[in-house]
Design an enzyme around this catalytic site. Sequence first.
Site: not given
Length: 247
Positions: A15, A214
């Site tokens: 990230e 997701d």
Amino acid sequence: MTNKPVGIISAIPEEIKYLLDGQAEEVIVGNITFYRGKIEGEQAVFVETGIGKVNAAIVSTLLVSHFDCRALMFSGVAGGLDPKLNVGDVVIGERLVQHDYGKIQEEALQTFQPGAFPLPGVDSTHGFNMSEELKARSHKLLDEVILESLPNNETPSHHFGAIVTGDAFINCEVTRVRLHKDFKAMAVEMEGAAIVQVAEQMNRPWVVVRCLSDLAGSESHMDFDTFLAAASINAARVTRKLVHLFG
Ligand code: ADE
């Protein structure tokens, strides 16, 4: 114009990878490695929290008290809750709620504002709201943001909405539906509302940016691995625009 840095937080290496520009100075505090550097010309301190609310609160507190950061930002991925959204879409948190803090009665969890006694008669209004001023300016800064296409989402888009935070990865359709219904939330993750609690406590402005890796259902563990990199890139694109909010 202040020289104080912006604190840039992510949970995991993927990230944070797309955020730091150029060289950085490493500073270790309490066995946590922070990086002083720049993003889009702004002074910043970057840090990877590790996963969960406690880790997030530790680094957030250090960013303010040790590094004197003028604002806190989170950039990373989340599970999608709103069926209208898809992997690759970005959610900017206009409300952050800790979905696992509160009282369990008759098998059901009633959430309270973190820090409030979960007792009858105590205000259970919960959530931290992004300031209207920052929201209005964010809309403008994001006019020109271009997001990366994903195989199943050729035209990803950004949205302002509620994000819920808790200390569990959601890999369960029943829980996904419940969190969406109970909190009208767009996304679920594991750090945002803890960072925001610290920022509010320390009177610092904050922004949480999450791209969906997701959809928090029974496939979420596999999608997370597949889409982590692309989702991190889209979160970084939005974060790079919003880092100018705190000038
Ligand atoms: N971060 C990314 N996906 C997540 C999920 N499904 N649950 C909690 N945090 C997440």
